[in-house]
Design an enzyme around this catalytic site. Structure first.
Site, PDB file in Angstrom:
ATOM      1  N   CYS A  88       1.030  -0.902   0.243  1.00 19.91           N
ATOM      2  CA  CYS A  88       0.103  -0.276  -0.274  1.00 19.91           C
ATOM      3  C   CYS A  88       1.217   1.102  -0.140  1.00 19.91           C
ATOM      4  O   CYS A  88       1.366   1.524  -0.595  1.00 19.91           O
ATOM      5  CB  CYS A  88      -0.692  -0.356   0.934  1.00 19.91           C
ATOM      6  SG  CYS A  88      -2.163   1.105   0.731  1.00 19.91           S
ATOM      7  N   HIS A 177      -4.302  -5.284   0.062  1.00 17.87           N
ATOM      8  CA  HIS A 177      -3.520  -5.673   0.908  1.00 17.87           C
ATOM      9  C   HIS A 177      -4.034  -7.655   1.262  1.00 17.87           C
ATOM     10  O   HIS A 177      -4.786  -7.971   0.818  1.00 17.87           O
ATOM     11  CB  HIS A 177      -3.872  -5.163   2.491  1.00 17.87           C
ATOM     12  CG  HIS A 177      -3.636  -3.814   2.509  1.00 17.87           C
ATOM     13  ND1 HIS A 177      -2.893  -4.090   3.248  1.00 17.87           N
ATOM     14  CD2 HIS A 177      -5.084  -2.892   2.306  1.00 17.87           C
ATOM     15  CE1 HIS A 177      -2.649  -2.056   3.383  1.00 17.87           C
ATOM     16  NE2 HIS A 177      -4.100  -1.748   2.473  1.00 17.87           N
ATOM     17  N   GLU A 179      -2.803  -9.264   3.865  1.00 16.17           N
ATOM     18  CA  GLU A 179      -2.136  -9.606   5.279  1.00 16.17           C
ATOM     19  C   GLU A 179      -2.705  -9.577   6.598  1.00 16.17           C
ATOM     20  O   GLU A 179      -2.592  -9.907   7.308  1.00 16.17           O
ATOM     21  CB  GLU A 179      -0.797  -8.221   5.155  1.00 16.17           C
ATOM     22  CG  GLU A 179      -1.072  -6.981   6.199  1.00 16.17           C
ATOM     23  CD  GLU A 179      -1.552  -5.717   4.587  1.00 16.17           C
ATOM     24  OE1 GLU A 179      -1.338  -4.973   5.594  1.00 16.17           O
ATOM     25  OE2 GLU A 179      -1.389  -6.710   3.975  1.00 16.17           O
TER      26      GLU A 179
END
Length: 240
Positions: A88, A177, A179
């Site tokens: 990001c 994302h 994670e």
């Protein structure tokens, strides 16, 4: 093996990657810029990860540490020449530090959305074993509009042409994302800038819908995260 992590806000840590790091017995140190941490010597680390945050790459007057952070990223990629992974904001910082340009995009991407690997992405070692279409969390309103020199786009979406890229041979950035943990959306919803962006883009009731949409997808999120983690560690090992 030892990783260095640049972090910009407490809730945007490496997420589920922390569990994978512990399982792999990989040590890591974190530089928390929002707490005033300074950058250590880079030559004792084998990889650099740069996480997300609510600030923009051009807000150096408001966040003075952005300038030395970008200098450290450039030094890492050009001189240290070990693997880099930006997520990001970390993706955007890589682009900016290496001569690209980030801008506010026409339509923010917030929610559980689809990203598609390009032909280059399907052949890239970081995405080996990952499906061509990925469901993932997006929460951003800035995109990499101009790529740095020697870059390859690895993934894109309908609203963002550069969802992932490789710069040179040792640096990767991903806008989306992977994670996520079960509490990630709730934690990020406590950040005023994130809530404002969500409500302006989707409406005041959309947080609940986003959480409901994410719930059945966590096994897929975790599978993609583990595959990407293993691929990255293999890239690091190949440089040792």
């Amino acid at each position: 093996m030892k990783f260095l992590v640049f972090q910009h806000i407490a809730c945007e840590h490496p997420g589920i990657f922390r569990s994978f790091l512990r399982e792999a017995q990989i040590e890591w140190d974190t530089v928390e810029f929002d707490k005033g941490d300074t950058i250590p010597r880079l030559d004792c680390y084998d990889a650099l990860w740069v996480m997300g945050g609510p600030m923009d790459v051009w807000e150096e007057a408001r966040y003075p540490w952005l300038r030395p952070e970008k200098e450290a990223i450039r030094n890492w990629v050009v001189n240290v020449k070990k693997p880099y992974l930006g997520v990001c904001l970390g993706h955007q910082l890589l682009a900016d530090a290496m001569g690209g340009r980030c801008v506010v995009q026409r339509r923010p991407e917030i929610g559980i959305l689809k990203v598609e690997l390009t032909p280059g992405g399907q052949c890239d070692e970081l995405f080996a074993g990952i499906d061509r279409e990925i469901q993932c969390l997006q929460w951003h309103s800035v995109e990499v509009r101009e790529l740095p020199p020697a870059s390859v786009v690895l993934a894109s979406s309908s609203d963002c042409s550069c969802q992932a890229m490789r710069v040179g041979k040792n640096a990767w950035g991903i806008q989306f994302h992977v994670e996520l943990e079960q509490n990630t959306i709730d934690d990020w919803a406590k950040v005023p800038a994130y809530v404002q962006a969500l409500e302006e883009t989707l409406g005041v009731d959309e947080l609940r819908r986003m959480k409901a949409e994410a719930e059945p997808k966590y096994p897929s999120f975790q599978s993609n995260a583990k595959q990407l983690f293993d691929n990255f560690v293999s890239l690091v090992e190949s440089e040792l």
